[in-house]
Write an enzyme that holds these catalytic residues in place. Structure first.
Site, short mmCIF file in Angstrom:
data_model
loop_
_atom_site.label_atom_id
_atom_site.label_comp_id
_atom_site.label_asym_id
_atom_site.label_seq_id
_atom_site.Cartn_x
_atom_site.Cartn_y
_atom_site.Cartn_z
N CYS A 265 0.85 2.14 6.50
CA CYS A 265 0.65 1.52 6.71
C CYS A 265 0.23 0.53 5.38
O CYS A 265 0.15 0.62 5.25
CB CYS A 265 -0.38 0.70 7.63
SG CYS A 265 -2.25 0.63 7.25
N CYS B 116 0.67 -1.04 0.17
CA CYS B 116 -0.63 -0.05 -0.44
C CYS B 116 0.45 1.30 0.29
O CYS B 116 0.44 2.29 0.05
CB CYS B 116 -0.90 -0.24 1.09
SG CYS B 116 -1.94 -2.03 0.62
#
Length: 485
Positions: A469, A149
């Site tokens: 994250c 991500c």
């Protein structure tokens, strides 16, 4: 995979006015923490106004690297208007939009870097295919990076490094993801059989191989948002994390509602200026994100748990959804930008990458990265005017808040003397976040930076902190400084 953590019920007198009591956690962590009450008020759309100029983060004998501008396609729920496209189509649209927005001569660009996660095998170097499709010279090198991500974060910082080291002056960085059409493979046994059949030279060899075929060979291998090292889905991990930090279902739903309401107000007030219109071939022109859907706490509470059943707290309503979209940013040395006549939007300053246990701390990247990047930049949490954090799940955001606000966690897990503290909600994701705007895995990092830069300009702030994250227990944080008006 670890056993499920017992859930702690929290009595709430009023969802919008309550505060967390100090809680004792019975699992991996035992912390004391508090989180300020959330609010869905439109007041949060008004960024804190900078009242005095702070020190600049410019360093002697180090190049200043600037963001001239950035764009993104509208982020759409997978299976909607982009479902018949390929990833390079979206990336090409973002690149063309960037060219149109900045009027950058194509031959001025030195290098192009793109991030993506689930690669289309036909265009594995999607940066190159998108660049050629957008009309860039075939003499401009392009490469693709992947870091879950934070892939477009990696694309940006790769460009940052190329400029800082003096190799190039003008970089285009971006990211793309198309979840509407992910690669679905034959089973390993079927792939092996097909490859062996391709090598067979005689009819006898082919018949011998064909006799080994079994119907279960046809069972496809479907991609999953799961950790290779633990075999646990990210949603399941988010549910365990929320339980470990005693984040209730109601609190998660409330935070998700806040995200959607703020995104809706930002959309209606025209704040999301990084979006470019995209004419989908054979379809209508798309002009806005389609995942922004404010509901009500009552409706959200009716949804069943999505991962840990039947007692989990993570649902479809408090999770980010599978999204299609692409982003692109024009990054330069300040000297080059000024020479070309540009007025940059922001400086890219210090950044860090972190990694921790992918089993029990999969989504705690912001907690680990935030104090490190603040120390690197010589700033404190109080110096930050704008926070833009990636919202994978409501529970992930609220668990990070608790970890960041815990001296015990800082001392026992981070090797720090004291906590870094929790970002003030009035400065945090006030134009919505990934829960509402969407999260194309490879493209979100650029959205975070452009949201931070635009919020700084609108509110008169000087420093922004972005954090995210990522799968693998990794994370990223960066300081963005407003360019003087």
């Amino acid at each position: 995979m670890s056993s499920r953590v017992p859930y702690t019920k929290i009595k709430m007198t009023s969802i919008l006015t309550r505060t967390f009591r100090n809680l004792s956690i019975t699992s991996t962590w035992t912390i004391k923490s508090s989180v300020r009450p959330l609010s869905c008020s439109s007041q949060l759309l008004t960024p804190a106004v900078q009242t005095k100029t702070k020190k600049t983060l410019s360093k002697p004998n180090v190049k200043n690297i600037v963001v001239v501008d950035g764009v993104r396609t509208p982020f759409l729920m997978s299976g909607t208007s982009y479902k018949d496209l390929m990833p390079h189509d979206l990336a090409r649209a973002a690149l063309k939009g960037l060219i149109h927005r900045t009027n950058i001569p194509k031959d001025v660009v030195d290098y192009i870097v793109y991030g993506t996660v689930i690669q289309e095998v036909k265009t594995s170097n999607v940066a190159r295919e998108a660049a050629l499709g957008a009309g860039f010279s075939d003499k401009i090198p392009s490469h693709t990076v992947t870091m879950a991500c934070i892939s477009s974060n990696q694309a940006m910082t790769t460009g940052f490094g190329l400029i800082a080291s003096g190799q190039y002056d003008v970089i285009v960085a971006g990211g793309v993801e198309l979840m509407s059409d992910v690669p679905i493979r034959h089973s390993r046994k079927m792939r092996k059989l097909m490859l062996e059949l391709n090598k067979a030279k005689t009819l006898g060899q082919r018949l011998s191989l064909a006799s080994k075929f079994r119907l279960n060979f046809l069972t496809p291998e479907l991609p999953a948002v799961a950790e290779f090292s633990t075999s646990e889905t990210m949603g399941h991990s988010a549910d365990r994390l929320a339980a470990a930090f005693s984040v209730s279902r109601a609190e998660q739903d409330e935070y998700a509602l806040r995200s959607h309401q703020l995104a809706k107000e930002a959309q209606e007030q025209g704040f999301l200026t990084d979006i470019i219109a995209f004419k989908v071939p054979g379809k209508d022109t798309v002009t806005k994100d389609n995942g922004i859907r404010p509901s009500s706490l009552e409706q959200m509470s009716k949804l069943k748990p999505a991962f840990v059943k039947p007692y989990g707290t993570v649902t479809a309503a408090n999770s980010s959804f599978l999204t299609d979209g692409a982003s692109a940013m024009l990054i330069m040395s300040e000297e080059k930008a000024l020479a070309l006549g540009y007025k940059p939007k922001a400086y890219l300053r210090d950044f860090v990458y972190v990694s921790q246990d992918p089993k029990d701390q999969l989504l705690l990247g912001p907690t680990y990265a935030t104090p490190k990047v603040l120390e690197k930049a010589g700033l404190t949490l109080q110096d930050i005017d704008v926070f833009e954090f990636h919202e994978a799940f409501s529970g992930q955001i609220l668990a990070n808040f608790k970890a960041m606000d815990s001296d015990w966690f800082a001392q026992n897990y981070m090797g720090r003397k004291s906590k870094v503290g929790t970002p003030p909600l009035e400065k945090f994701n006030t134009w919505g976040g990934s829960l509402s705007l969407g999260h194309p895995f490879g493209a979100t990092g650029c959205r975070l930076v452009m949201a931070a830069a635009n919020r700084l300009r609108k509110g008169g702030g000087q420093y922004a902190l972005i954090a995210a994250c990522a799968a693998g227990g990794q994370g990223h944080a960066m300081i963005v400084e407003a360019y003087p008006k």
